[in-house]
Design a protein around this motif. Structure first.
Motif, PDB file in Angstrom:
ATOM      1  N   TYR A   1      40.495  34.531  36.467  1.00  0.00           N
ATOM      2  CA  TYR A   1      40.213  33.820  37.856  1.00  0.00           C
ATOM      3  C   TYR A   1      40.835  32.378  37.922  1.00  0.00           C
ATOM      4  O   TYR A   1      41.284  32.094  39.097  1.00  0.00           O
ATOM      5  CB  TYR A   1      38.478  33.481  37.817  1.00  0.00           C
ATOM      6  CG  TYR A   1      37.963  32.892  38.946  1.00  0.00           C
ATOM      7  CD1 TYR A   1      37.369  33.783  39.849  1.00  0.00           C
ATOM      8  CD2 TYR A   1      37.932  31.678  39.263  1.00  0.00           C
ATOM      9  CE1 TYR A   1      36.605  33.043  40.995  1.00  0.00           C
ATOM     10  CE2 TYR A   1      37.457  31.000  40.358  1.00  0.00           C
ATOM     11  CZ  TYR A   1      36.658  31.710  41.248  1.00  0.00           C
ATOM     12  OH  TYR A   1      36.152  31.159  42.371  1.00  0.00           O
ATOM     13  N   ASP A   2      40.860  31.847  36.786  1.00  0.00           N
ATOM     14  CA  ASP A   2      41.577  30.396  36.986  1.00  0.00           C
ATOM     15  C   ASP A   2      43.190  30.220  37.032  1.00  0.00           C
ATOM     16  O   ASP A   2      43.788  29.577  37.671  1.00  0.00           O
ATOM     17  CB  ASP A   2      41.145  29.525  35.795  1.00  0.00           C
ATOM     18  CG  ASP A   2      39.800  28.996  35.698  1.00  0.00           C
ATOM     19  OD1 ASP A   2      39.118  29.006  36.903  1.00  0.00           O
ATOM     20  OD2 ASP A   2      39.254  28.473  34.732  1.00  0.00           O
TER      21      ASP A   2
ATOM     22  N   VAL B   1      40.487  34.495  45.559  1.00  0.00           N
ATOM     23  CA  VAL B   1      40.870  35.340  44.127  1.00  0.00           C
ATOM     24  C   VAL B   1      40.779  36.805  44.276  1.00  0.00           C
ATOM     25  O   VAL B   1      41.844  37.551  43.791  1.00  0.00           O
ATOM     26  CB  VAL B   1      39.889  34.770  43.091  1.00  0.00           C
ATOM     27  CG1 VAL B   1      39.997  35.487  41.814  1.00  0.00           C
ATOM     28  CG2 VAL B   1      40.177  33.211  42.669  1.00  0.00           C
ATOM     29  N   GLU B   2      39.539  37.300  44.934  1.00  0.00           N
ATOM     30  CA  GLU B   2      39.613  38.435  45.122  1.00  0.00           C
ATOM     31  C   GLU B   2      40.603  39.222  46.077  1.00  0.00           C
ATOM     32  O   GLU B   2      41.493  40.118  45.557  1.00  0.00           O
ATOM     33  CB  GLU B   2      38.232  39.114  45.827  1.00  0.00           C
ATOM     34  CG  GLU B   2      38.163  40.723  46.121  1.00  0.00           C
ATOM     35  CD  GLU B   2      36.755  41.118  46.488  1.00  0.00           C
ATOM     36  OE1 GLU B   2      36.803  42.295  47.005  1.00  0.00           O
ATOM     37  OE2 GLU B   2      35.819  40.469  46.690  1.00  0.00           O
TER      38      GLU B   2
ATOM     39  N   SER C   1      41.320  31.754  32.129  1.00  0.00           N
ATOM     40  CA  SER C   1      40.781  32.996  32.532  1.00  0.00           C
ATOM     41  C   SER C   1      41.574  33.676  33.703  1.00  0.00           C
ATOM     42  O   SER C   1      42.668  33.030  34.606  1.00  0.00           O
ATOM     43  CB  SER C   1      39.351  32.803  33.075  1.00  0.00           C
ATOM     44  OG  SER C   1      39.409  32.035  34.299  1.00  0.00           O
TER      45      SER C   1
ATOM     46  N   LYS D   1      38.031  43.425  37.950  1.00  0.00           N
ATOM     47  CA  LYS D   1      37.060  42.739  38.621  1.00  0.00           C
ATOM     48  C   LYS D   1      35.903  42.478  37.788  1.00  0.00           C
ATOM     49  O   LYS D   1      35.176  41.696  37.947  1.00  0.00           O
ATOM     50  CB  LYS D   1      36.724  43.621  39.800  1.00  0.00           C
ATOM     51  CG  LYS D   1      36.127  44.839  39.516  1.00  0.00           C
ATOM     52  CD  LYS D   1      35.869  45.607  40.814  1.00  0.00           C
ATOM     53  CE  LYS D   1      35.604  47.124  40.393  1.00  0.00           C
ATOM     54  NZ  LYS D   1      35.185  48.104  41.474  1.00  0.00           N
TER      55      LYS D   1
ATOM     56  N   ASP E   1      36.203  32.381  45.567  1.00  0.00           N
ATOM     57  CA  ASP E   1      35.913  33.870  45.094  1.00  0.00           C
ATOM     58  C   ASP E   1      36.680  34.749  46.267  1.00  0.00           C
ATOM     59  O   ASP E   1      37.283  35.493  45.623  1.00  0.00           O
ATOM     60  CB  ASP E   1      34.460  33.937  45.438  1.00  0.00           C
ATOM     61  CG  ASP E   1      33.622  33.392  44.195  1.00  0.00           C
ATOM     62  OD1 ASP E   1      34.399  32.498  43.294  1.00  0.00           O
ATOM     63  OD2 ASP E   1      32.382  33.286  44.252  1.00  0.00           O
TER      64      ASP E   1
ATOM     65  N   TRP F   1      42.874  44.280  41.234  1.00  0.00           N
ATOM     66  CA  TRP F   1      41.609  43.957  41.458  1.00  0.00           C
ATOM     67  C   TRP F   1      40.467  44.988  40.746  1.00  0.00           C
ATOM     68  O   TRP F   1      39.633  44.588  39.849  1.00  0.00           O
ATOM     69  CB  TRP F   1      41.057  43.769  43.163  1.00  0.00           C
ATOM     70  CG  TRP F   1      39.614  43.613  43.214  1.00  0.00           C
ATOM     71  CD1 TRP F   1      38.682  44.654  43.556  1.00  0.00           C
ATOM     72  CD2 TRP F   1      38.590  42.458  42.726  1.00  0.00           C
ATOM     73  NE1 TRP F   1      37.354  43.997  43.658  1.00  0.00           N
ATOM     74  CE2 TRP F   1      37.500  42.902  43.206  1.00  0.00           C
ATOM     75  CE3 TRP F   1      38.842  41.219  42.276  1.00  0.00           C
ATOM     76  CZ2 TRP F   1      36.237  41.924  43.038  1.00  0.00           C
ATOM     77  CZ3 TRP F   1      37.851  40.357  42.099  1.00  0.00           C
ATOM     78  CH2 TRP F   1      36.736  40.605  42.534  1.00  0.00           C
TER      79      TRP F   1
ATOM     80  N   ALA G   1      43.126  30.822  40.864  1.00  0.00           N
ATOM     81  CA  ALA G   1      42.613  29.714  41.541  1.00  0.00           C
ATOM     82  C   ALA G   1      43.363  28.329  41.233  1.00  0.00           C
ATOM     83  O   ALA G   1      43.370  27.468  42.233  1.00  0.00           O
ATOM     84  CB  ALA G   1      41.055  29.410  41.033  1.00  0.00           C
TER      85      ALA G   1
ATOM     86  N   LEU H   1      36.720  38.910  35.057  1.00  0.00           N
ATOM     87  CA  LEU H   1      37.337  37.544  35.500  1.00  0.00           C
ATOM     88  C   LEU H   1      37.548  36.546  34.558  1.00  0.00           C
ATOM     89  O   LEU H   1      38.455  35.648  34.735  1.00  0.00           O
ATOM     90  CB  LEU H   1      36.993  37.388  37.000  1.00  0.00           C
ATOM     91  CG  LEU H   1      37.145  38.451  38.121  1.00  0.00           C
ATOM     92  CD1 LEU H   1      36.483  37.906  39.492  1.00  0.00           C
ATOM     93  CD2 LEU H   1      38.769  38.730  38.327  1.00  0.00           C
ATOM     94  N   ASP H   2      36.329  36.483  33.672  1.00  0.00           N
ATOM     95  CA  ASP H   2      36.400  35.342  32.833  1.00  0.00           C
ATOM     96  C   ASP H   2      37.240  35.599  31.595  1.00  0.00           C
ATOM     97  O   ASP H   2      37.364  34.492  30.767  1.00  0.00           O
ATOM     98  CB  ASP H   2      34.881  34.931  32.653  1.00  0.00           C
ATOM     99  CG  ASP H   2      34.234  36.288  31.931  1.00  0.00           C
ATOM    100  OD1 ASP H   2      34.524  37.395  32.204  1.00  0.00           O
ATOM    101  OD2 ASP H   2      33.227  35.968  31.221  1.00  0.00           O
TER     102      ASP H   2
END
Length: 258
Positions: free
Chosen positions: A105-106, A125-126, A103, A139, A122, A135, A109, A142-143
């Protein structure tokens, strides 16, 4: 100029692949919080030189080097220096966007986690996606897979992933060569924003990009006798493109070269 104004200093640097010398006798100071571009014909050692700055060439078994690259007064190639820590402090963005098949996000991260980040993920990441001017575009997804993004977005995701581990220097190896002109300009604008916090070194085959986007430029050429890359000229970009000091440089940037 004092030591403190340089992020990296290459001294008498020679890089080999086996017995072949790919880059020879480089003396180069990279200025802190500036954008430095490497230009020159294919095969002249631009990427080899760039990759020496964070020991990426170590991953090529037959590669070895002589000379030194100093970062904060310490030779990055001393035996007590951990190359993994070097790559955390001196991050790299590659020619082809290479998001992880995870993802969005990942993607951000993951690097922070393996480097022991214990803060608010969180927020990190942002903050990283905002720093990479991505972003607002991602936004709400993110998944979703990082691979679902456009090429230009993927490259900005890779820049955000690099930023997330808090480097001091960002190396970019032809970061726009796979992108369209609009995405390329976005990356160039982003570089200008990032240089407030980071030192950036970019390899580019695009002289217009070097002229637009960098403060300093190094022109490398290839020696016809031994095929080793060497540095012809290093100067402020405006100076180099308006009044080059060397005939080879002038021939190259005016298109009379080879």
């Amino acid at each position: 100029m004092m030591q403190g104004n340089y992020a990296l200093q290459a001294k008498d640097l020679n890089i080999y692949y086996g017995s072949f010398r790919a880059v020879k006798d480089i003396e180069l100071n990279i200025h802190t919080n500036k954008i430095t571009s490497f230009i020159g014909p294919s095969g002249c050692g631009k990427s080899t030189l760039l990759r020496a700055f964070n020991r990426m060439n170590d991953l090529i078994e037959i590669s070895h080097m002589k000379g030194s690259i100093e970062y904060k007064g310490k030779n990055l190639y001393d035996s007590d220096v951990d190359p993994v820590e070097v790559r955390r402090r001196i991050g790299m963005v590659f020619q082809k966007p290479n998001p992880f098949p995870k993802s969005i996000y990942d993607n951000i991260a993951w690097g922070a986690k393996i480097n022991g980040f214990r803060g608010n993920m969180d927020e990190l990441v942002e903050e990283s996606l905002r720093s990479a001017a991505l972003w607002d575009e991602v936004k709400d997804k993110l998944d979703q897979s990082g691979l679902s993004l456009s090429g230009g977005q993927q490259q900005r995701l890779c820049i955000a992933r690099t930023i997330a581990v808090k480097p001091e220097i960002i190396l970019m190896d032809e970061p726009c060569s796979a992108l369209d002109p609009i995405a390329t300009l976005k990356i160039e604008e982003l570089m200008r924003q990032l240089q407030e916090e980071y030192t950036i070194v970019i390899v580019t085959h695009n002289m217009q990009q070097a002229a637009r986007a960098s403060d300093y430029t190094a022109f490398l050429n290839m020696d016809s006798s031994d095929r080793a890359g060497y540095m012809v000229e290093f100067n402020e970009t405006n100076e180099m493109f308006t009044s080059p000091q060397n005939q080879e440089t002038e021939d190259y940037i005016t298109g009379r070269f080879g």
